[in-house]
Design an enzyme around this catalytic site. Structure first.
Site: not given
Length: 524
Positions: A234, A454
């Site tokens: 992170h 996608d």
């Protein structure tokens, strides 16, 4: 706590992938019994027994008997065969240099690994294409642009973090699962009890320093779909930044030669000023002298996900006086409501100190940091509200008191606040973060676009966090979700002790079904 046995793996099992050896013969599958696989460093706190159709869990046969706003994830076991982890390196030479993280990246709260997961259906237009091969090849090309991800974190004086850009690569795992996407039911929500099957925690990989900054596993499903799971250090990026990276990877999977948004480092823009000067109040960095056992016990914890659609939001908004309703955002209304219900459910002493941290995205127009497009570092603050349980639950103050606390905390994050925060982090020597005072941390990821990523097989069926919270029992996420009625809203996964969870559900039920013993006016 769930028990597990560590699986030891020799380093020689790691093979570098580059254009010259991309087509090496496939490695043998790892045949690791499920019970011998370690939980990830974050998922160790998930208290689940894996059973099919456990009583009380939502399945197709009993989903309509559940409360309309409470969702429980279905537990599922399935065999997964994994090949030995590989290191994917940039497909072309990249600069060897040391890059400093910003002082916002350097917050102790961000020193953890966060798992994300994407589920994809089979697409007949992609017949003959293997998602593992497509993503692995595109990953090597994407790392040319995002080459710091192929490096390793080092720590300098005063715990200052930096990236050694050395092309060591990111971990990649190829896998196959004997399960179809339809077997997961319609309620794909975290926490996923099978996470360690589809995102294997390679021993040593979850270290903060000198370890891969990304771990990716692509698991083929027998229906032709696949699961893409990724674990991020992170300190390198916030949710916005990792979505940018994943979209870049997806674009190259779809045939683009380079990302449509060029990545920008420029971490010095959020580093401490010289000399540092603290101009704002930052209670989130204050250290508790003694928590006196007030941190929520992880024993007997119960997870639930609560759905908030148009009807639920409208009902809660109706608690406000009519003239004030337009002044508060959906986020503010729900956050204040959840915090108050949770405090009531915990049944704390009236003088018990409680804390709410709200994660604020500093990229917003109201903050006006003027960061360049393509910046993928952390741009987050988590301003804290500290008050007493008595004031939160007191009907003479009640919901409007909590609501105004939330709104004011959110609005105080400005450009100056972010720079003041970076300065204070340095002045305090990067103070350790410790959950205290029955704290709750709320992070809103509804509008980040995880589902829109996608890779060539269309949008994700589910995309986003793989666990309910990186801080088990003390934090929650707002995740976009469409319920069985087709209503668009979001879910809020929560973990509470069993009895507190019962009281929390009862409190929500009394409001959302209009059965509160007190009128809205008397509660304001």
């Amino acid at each position: 706590m769930t028990q597990f046995l560590l699986f030891t793996m020799r380093r020689r099992a790691l093979k570098l992938i580059s254009p010259s050896n991309m087509h090496y013969p496939r490695l043998q599958y790892l045949d690791i019994p499920y019970h011998q696989k370690p939980l990830s460093s974050i998922a160790q706190s998930l208290l689940f027994t894996l059973k099919k159709h456990t009583p009380g869990l939502v399945t197709p046969s009993n989903i309509h008997n559940q409360k309309p706003f409470s969702i429980m994830a279905q537990s599922l076991i399935f065999p997964v065969k994994k090949r030995a982890p590989e290191l994917v390196t940039p497909s072309k030479p990249t600069p060897h240099e040391v890059k400093l993280l910003s002082d916002i990246d350097d917050q102790d709260l961000l020193r953890l690994h966060v798992p994300l997961i994407q589920f994809y259906n089979y697409d007949p237009n992609m017949k003959g294409k293997d998602p593992v091969d497509v993503i692995r090849k595109a990953l090597a090309e994407t790392l040319v642009f995002y080459y710091p991800f192929a490096g390793r974190l080092r720590e300098g004086p005063s715990r200052k973090l930096m990236v050694d850009c050395n092309e060591e690569g990111v971990l990649f795992i190829e896998a196959d699962a004997d399960v179809s996407l339809k077997d997961f039911s319609d309620n794909l929500l975290p926490p996923f009890s099978f996470l360690d099957e589809v995102l294997y925690d390679v021993p040593g990989s979850s270290n903060m320093l000198n370890a891969p900054l990304l771990l990716i596993q692509v698991t083929r499903l027998k229906c032709g779909g696949f699961i893409f799971a990724i674990r991020l250090n992170h300190t390198m990026s916030d949710a916005f930044g990792i979505v940018q990276f994943m979209n870049a990877l997806a674009e190259i999977c779809r045939g683009m030669n380079e990302p449509s948004i060029s990545p920008v480092w420029c971490r010095e823009l959020l580093s401490a000023r010289n000399p540092p000067r603290v101009t704002c109040y930052h209670p989130e960095l204050e250290q508790a002298h003694d928590n006196k056992g007030t941190v929520i016990s992880l024993d007997n914890m119960v997870p639930r996900s609560f759905f908030f659609g148009p009807n639920e939001v409208a009902t809660i908004r109706s608690l406000l006086p009519t003239k004030l309703r337009p002044e508060y955002s959906k986020y503010e209304i729900i956050t204040a409501f959840i915090w108050r219900c949770r405090t009531i459910a915990l049944q704390l002493d009236s003088n018990e100190r409680v804390r709410l941290n709200i994660v604020v995205n500093g990229r917003g127009k109201s903050v006006n940091l003027e960061l360049p497009n393509g910046y993928y570092g952390n741009v987050v603050a988590n301003p804290a509200i500290i008050t007493t349980a008595g004031k939160i639950v007191d009907n003479t103050l009640g919901y409007m008191y909590v609501l105004n606390l939330v709104k004011n905390a959110k609005n105080k994050v400005t450009k100056e606040y972010m720079h003041s925060l970076a300065d204070l982090i340095v002045i305090k020597g990067r103070p350790l973060f410790t959950p205290t005072e029955f704290m709750l941390l709320v992070s809103d990821i509804r509008h980040l676009g995880f589902k829109d990523i996608d890779f060539g097989w269309g949008k994700a069926v589910y995309g986003g966090p793989a666990i309910d919270s990186p801080l088990h029992g003390t934090a929650c996420l707002y995740i976009p979700f469409t319920n069985a009625k087709g209503e668009e809203g979001f879910t809020v996964p929560l973990c509470l002790p069993a009895q507190a969870m019962e009281r929390f559900e009862k409190e929500l039920d009394s409001v959302l079904k209009g059965n509160s013993k007190q009128s809205a006016d008397s509660d304001l």
